[in-house]
Design an enzyme around this catalytic site. Sequence first.
Site, PDB file in Angstrom:
ATOM      1  N   HIS A 384       0.881  -1.181   0.000  1.00 29.08           N
ATOM      2  CA  HIS A 384       0.000   0.000   0.000  1.00 29.08           C
ATOM      3  C   HIS A 384       0.908   1.217   0.000  1.00 29.08           C
ATOM      4  O   HIS A 384       1.859   1.281   0.792  1.00 29.08           O
ATOM      5  CB  HIS A 384      -0.872  -0.027   1.256  1.00 29.08           C
ATOM      6  CG  HIS A 384      -1.994   0.965   1.243  1.00 29.08           C
ATOM      7  ND1 HIS A 384      -1.776   2.317   1.256  1.00 29.08           N
ATOM      8  CD2 HIS A 384      -3.334   0.810   1.204  1.00 29.08           C
ATOM      9  CE1 HIS A 384      -2.945   2.949   1.246  1.00 29.08           C
ATOM     10  NE2 HIS A 384      -3.908   2.054   1.208  1.00 29.08           N
ATOM     11  N   GLU A 397      -6.435   5.185   1.742  1.00 35.85           N
ATOM     12  CA  GLU A 397      -6.625   5.717   0.391  1.00 35.85           C
ATOM     13  C   GLU A 397      -7.769   6.758   0.364  1.00 35.85           C
ATOM     14  O   GLU A 397      -7.814   7.630  -0.484  1.00 35.85           O
ATOM     15  CB  GLU A 397      -7.001   4.521  -0.488  1.00 35.85           C
ATOM     16  CG  GLU A 397      -6.997   4.775  -1.950  1.00 35.85           C
ATOM     17  CD  GLU A 397      -6.985   3.438  -2.708  1.00 35.85           C
ATOM     18  OE1 GLU A 397      -6.172   2.557  -2.385  1.00 35.85           O
ATOM     19  OE2 GLU A 397      -7.796   3.305  -3.621  1.00 35.85           O
ATOM     20  N   ARG A 400      -6.662  10.302   0.057  1.00 36.52           N
ATOM     21  CA  ARG A 400      -6.452  10.778  -1.314  1.00 36.52           C
ATOM     22  C   ARG A 400      -7.782  10.864  -2.056  1.00 36.52           C
ATOM     23  O   ARG A 400      -8.049  11.802  -2.792  1.00 36.52           O
ATOM     24  CB  ARG A 400      -5.485   9.851  -2.058  1.00 36.52           C
ATOM     25  CG  ARG A 400      -4.029  10.068  -1.660  1.00 36.52           C
ATOM     26  CD  ARG A 400      -3.129   8.971  -2.184  1.00 36.52           C
ATOM     27  NE  ARG A 400      -3.317   7.723  -1.464  1.00 36.52           N
ATOM     28  CZ  ARG A 400      -3.295   6.510  -2.005  1.00 36.52           C
ATOM     29  NH1 ARG A 400      -3.065   6.373  -3.304  1.00 36.52           N
ATOM     30  NH2 ARG A 400      -3.485   5.433  -1.285  1.00 36.52           N
ATOM     31  N   ARG A 421      -2.518   0.932  -6.680  1.00 39.74           N
ATOM     32  CA  ARG A 421      -1.548   0.933  -5.582  1.00 39.74           C
ATOM     33  C   ARG A 421      -0.154   0.500  -6.003  1.00 39.74           C
ATOM     34  O   ARG A 421       0.839   1.006  -5.494  1.00 39.74           O
ATOM     35  CB  ARG A 421      -2.034   0.003  -4.479  1.00 39.74           C
ATOM     36  CG  ARG A 421      -3.230   0.552  -3.817  1.00 39.74           C
ATOM     37  CD  ARG A 421      -3.772  -0.425  -2.849  1.00 39.74           C
ATOM     38  NE  ARG A 421      -4.918   0.211  -2.232  1.00 39.74           N
ATOM     39  CZ  ARG A 421      -5.720  -0.373  -1.389  1.00 39.74           C
ATOM     40  NH1 ARG A 421      -5.505  -1.627  -1.050  1.00 39.74           N
ATOM     41  NH2 ARG A 421      -6.736   0.280  -0.876  1.00 39.74           N
ATOM     42  N   HIS A 523       0.469  -4.755   2.443  1.00 40.80           N
ATOM     43  CA  HIS A 523      -0.928  -4.512   2.804  1.00 40.80           C
ATOM     44  C   HIS A 523      -1.822  -5.710   2.522  1.00 40.80           C
ATOM     45  O   HIS A 523      -2.699  -6.022   3.314  1.00 40.80           O
ATOM     46  CB  HIS A 523      -1.411  -3.298   2.006  1.00 40.80           C
ATOM     47  CG  HIS A 523      -2.792  -2.862   2.358  1.00 40.80           C
ATOM     48  ND1 HIS A 523      -3.146  -2.493   3.638  1.00 40.80           N
ATOM     49  CD2 HIS A 523      -3.923  -2.727   1.600  1.00 40.80           C
ATOM     50  CE1 HIS A 523      -4.429  -2.137   3.655  1.00 40.80           C
ATOM     51  NE2 HIS A 523      -4.924  -2.287   2.441  1.00 40.80           N
ATOM     52  N   HIS A 524      -1.598  -6.365   1.401  1.00 39.48           N
ATOM     53  CA  HIS A 524      -2.515  -7.457   1.023  1.00 39.48           C
ATOM     54  C   HIS A 524      -1.725  -8.509   0.259  1.00 39.48           C
ATOM     55  O   HIS A 524      -0.938  -8.185  -0.628  1.00 39.48           O
ATOM     56  CB  HIS A 524      -3.629  -6.907   0.134  1.00 39.48           C
ATOM     57  CG  HIS A 524      -4.781  -7.857  -0.051  1.00 39.48           C
ATOM     58  ND1 HIS A 524      -5.945  -7.778   0.682  1.00 39.48           N
ATOM     59  CD2 HIS A 524      -4.946  -8.901  -0.875  1.00 39.48           C
ATOM     60  CE1 HIS A 524      -6.770  -8.735   0.314  1.00 39.48           C
ATOM     61  NE2 HIS A 524      -6.189  -9.440  -0.645  1.00 39.48           N
ATOM     62  N   ARG A 563      -4.752  -5.739  -5.985  1.00 36.20           N
ATOM     63  CA  ARG A 563      -6.135  -5.549  -5.548  1.00 36.20           C
ATOM     64  C   ARG A 563      -6.511  -4.079  -5.541  1.00 36.20           C
ATOM     65  O   ARG A 563      -5.704  -3.234  -5.131  1.00 36.20           O
ATOM     66  CB  ARG A 563      -6.316  -6.128  -4.142  1.00 36.20           C
ATOM     67  CG  ARG A 563      -7.707  -5.878  -3.602  1.00 36.20           C
ATOM     68  CD  ARG A 563      -7.928  -6.505  -2.250  1.00 36.20           C
ATOM     69  NE  ARG A 563      -7.149  -5.924  -1.187  1.00 36.20           N
ATOM     70  CZ  ARG A 563      -7.393  -4.746  -0.627  1.00 36.20           C
ATOM     71  NH1 ARG A 563      -8.384  -3.976  -1.063  1.00 36.20           N
ATOM     72  NH2 ARG A 563      -6.628  -4.314   0.348  1.00 36.20           N
TER      73      ARG A 563
END
Length: 590
Positions: A384, A397, A400, A421, A523-524, A563
Amino acid sequence: MKKQLIALAVAALMTGAASAAQTGVLANFHSAMGGCAVCHGTDKVVPNAIPDDEYALNKSCTNCHGSYDKLANKSKKIDPHGSHLGNVNCTSCHTAHVKPKLVCNDCHTFPNKMPFADAPEAKKWDDGIDAEAVLKAEAAAPRETADVVVIGAGSTGMNAAISAKRAGANVLLLEKHVFSGGNSMLAAGGYNAVGTKQQKAKGIKDTPEAYVEDTMKGGRFKNDRELVKILAEESASGVEWLESMGADLSEVKRSGGARVDRTHRPTGGKSVGPHIVDVLRAQSEKDGVAPRLNSRVVKILTDDNHRIAGVIVHGKHTGYYKVAAKAVVLATGGYGMNQDMIAVYRPTFKGMTSSNNVTSTGDGIKMALNIGASMTDIDWVQAHPTVGKDSRILISETVRGVGAIMVNTDGARFINELTTRDRASDAILKQPSRSAWLVFDSQLYSKAKMVRGYDHLGMLKKADTVEDLAKLTGMKADVLAKTVSDYNRFRSAGKDEAFGRADMPLSVEKAPFYAVMVAPGIHHTMGGVAINTMSQVLDIQSRPIPGLYAAGEVTGGVHGFNRLGGNAVADTVVFGRRAGEHAAAFALGK
Ligand code: MEZ
């Protein structure tokens, strides 16, 4: 009653009658009020038989001290009781016989001093797996039987458990951590859904096809299109399902990579994760499938025909035991906090900070591998772009999306803030400092509630003019001033001439001005166990493993190589429900 008990304890302390209380252990302090029964409800406490979930113990705490909410309202300082954790067991931190642990500090660094902090250290109950004890439990008769065992009580697991229960199955929901919520409770941004009443009310024209195309494009077209179609088509009914339990998802905003506003979240820019986790926790309790906490599944069992037969659990108090089950749902999340797995699958991210909960250790992936599951895109890990620099705190996010701009350490923009991302992270990592600043003004501060949280954590720099903000942060004042004035001009003209940002909801012009320093963080984990459209886990020959289901971040295929923001929560709800329904149908022979 409460006052009397406390008076008794204090009197005992003053007369020296409660010498045990002086050892500095919370349990002894309480026992001076009337023995073990004060907390345990009985004086005949069998330590190995205390229910692992500790809910009953927790009731004793709140009976005397008041509810979590009430305690939250009392405190004025940095207040763990008022945090995003929601209504968790008191015993998550106030470990009565040993040194208490401020579990917030798994991610934060709060200086709060806990009462009884000088008590002896706890012996960790789930450090490693005792292979002999596992074998013994396996050989013994099952302690319990369930139709469906769900492993992991984040949003995916709670959705799966509620669905399976409502489909008529006898369900056991197991959670290794001291509280439920997993990674979901940290989800800040929102839930992507198409065709909701919220979108219609705002006149947003969106279609499942557009959702699918955006998701495929974001995932570099490596996603499994059939899974993405389900995600899109069932996203709106997932929103309704949560709303029927009392969730508020009334705001709709834009996330990176989406062509329209489809990210749903609570009113006032509140974080989505803690909210839906609270709602699901309450619902799982109402539906009789409250998570059994402190209960780590260490092995999935199969029979001679390679069908699911149950699991071995390690309970904090009750030790290793077997649960016989016809179906298992893996809802264990990703491996973003397992640096060993990161080193193997994504070595370039080794050592990078992570926005994940400490629970994201990839154990579901390892257990599935052990019984022959195949993996999809296992090496795709998302960084991220905006984790608070040198922290584990995600700067959503949403910041933003609501209007912040992103600049380098000179004060110049360098990318469309709302690109995907992976691109934003790559662009930041190419800056000499490998970091960036998000810059915004008071308009954003009042619109996005989560920003106040970052302020509370001391992460924001604040100044009355753009020039002063530059001085405070070490940016070049002339560069930042030009960046801001160019951006405001692009916004008024409706065209970002520099980076083609399509959505510029706010100008940056109303003092005070703010900046927060960010850098990419894990992050993921997009890859994981391979599933089909029924959420069945596939073996290495792409055949379903009978009785094994999976959903959420433990799976691969939905998100491809990258993602989109807002698709994780959608994934947990859509595929969590789906896995629960199919697992129940399988277990009940329907
Ligand atoms: O889906 C996410 O991961 C998300 C929206 C995160 C965030 O930045 O808030």
